[in-house]
Design an enzyme around this catalytic site. Structure first.
Site, PDB file in Angstrom:
ATOM      1  N   ARG A   1      44.497  47.319  33.854  1.00  0.00           N
ATOM      2  CA  ARG A   1      45.628  48.236  33.973  1.00  0.00           C
ATOM      3  C   ARG A   1      46.830  47.775  33.155  1.00  0.00           C
ATOM      4  O   ARG A   1      47.684  48.572  32.793  1.00  0.00           O
ATOM      5  CB  ARG A   1      45.963  48.474  35.445  1.00  0.00           C
ATOM      6  CG  ARG A   1      44.891  49.330  36.143  1.00  0.00           C
ATOM      7  CD  ARG A   1      45.065  49.419  37.647  1.00  0.00           C
ATOM      8  NE  ARG A   1      44.953  48.145  38.319  1.00  0.00           N
ATOM      9  CZ  ARG A   1      43.820  47.604  38.760  1.00  0.00           C
ATOM     10  NH1 ARG A   1      42.685  48.240  38.592  1.00  0.00           N
ATOM     11  NH2 ARG A   1      43.825  46.450  39.373  1.00  0.00           N
TER      12      ARG A   1
ATOM     13  N   GLU B   1      39.493  34.176  43.928  1.00  0.00           N
ATOM     14  CA  GLU B   1      39.350  33.912  45.363  1.00  0.00           C
ATOM     15  C   GLU B   1      37.950  33.376  45.675  1.00  0.00           C
ATOM     16  O   GLU B   1      37.781  32.463  46.458  1.00  0.00           O
ATOM     17  CB  GLU B   1      39.621  35.206  46.146  1.00  0.00           C
ATOM     18  CG  GLU B   1      39.694  34.996  47.636  1.00  0.00           C
ATOM     19  CD  GLU B   1      40.050  36.274  48.385  1.00  0.00           C
ATOM     20  OE1 GLU B   1      39.951  36.252  49.612  1.00  0.00           O
ATOM     21  OE2 GLU B   1      40.417  37.265  47.738  1.00  0.00           O
TER      22      GLU B   1
END
Length: 179
Positions: A62, A99
């Site tokens: 994005r 993560e």
């Protein structure tokens, strides 16, 4: 009196996406609205008014949308930092922690020349891992980073602090609590 919308008002939250417990902050609703999109681009540019910026660097994916619009407004070039294997020319790469696991981003080795000033942009600042990797790539090419601009900051995840410890000036248009 007519209430004025803020950038945050254009962002939709999708509960439990991509998995349970995540509140996904969806900027596609911001991008789809011409007023909201223009407001976001104008506000992202504002802190850098009057500064020389040679290139705008967008982080996948994005950040490409935002970066292209900002580069257009500034009348300057745009450089993508992409996931490994997506750029066709000679690249340099940087790994970073996710993560759950690791990832690698790349930039063309001739995308920025030493001494050029760049602005790094993306839609969301969470842990700061992708931005940190992008900054390291740009520094290896000799770029001078004037700042990092994001639409959304998730302060609880520590990305802003991570980038500040690297000496980066960080701007965001809004913040959301939680994940």
């Amino acid at each position: 009196m007519i209430a004025t919308k803020s950038v945050k008002d254009y962002i939709r939250t999708i509960v439990d996406f991509p998995h349970e417990g995540i509140m996904f902050r969806d900027v596609t609703t911001l991008f789809a609205d011409p007023r909201g999109f223009r407001m976001a681009i104008d506000q992202m540019l504002h802190p850098y008014a009057g500064q020389r910026i040679d290139k705008v660097v967008g982080l996948e994916a994005r950040g490409f949308i935002i970066g292209g619009a900002i580069a257009h407004q500034l009348g300057t070039g745009f450089v993508p930092i992409r996931k490994k294997g997506k750029l066709p020319g000679t690249t340099i790469s940087q790994d970073y922690k996710l993560e759950y696991g690791e990832a690698i981003v790349e930039i063309h080795d001739d995308a920025v020349t030493a001494g050029e000033t760049v602005l790094v942009v993306d839609d969301l600042l969470a842990t700061g891992g992708t931005a940190e990797a992008g900054i390291k790539l740009l520094e290896r090419l000799g770029a001078k980073i004037v700042g990092c601009a994001f639409i959304i900051d998730l302060p609880e995840l520590g990305g802003r602090d991570k980038l500040a410890k690297m000496g980066m000036e960080v701007h965001s248009l809004c913040a959301f609590e939680g994940l």
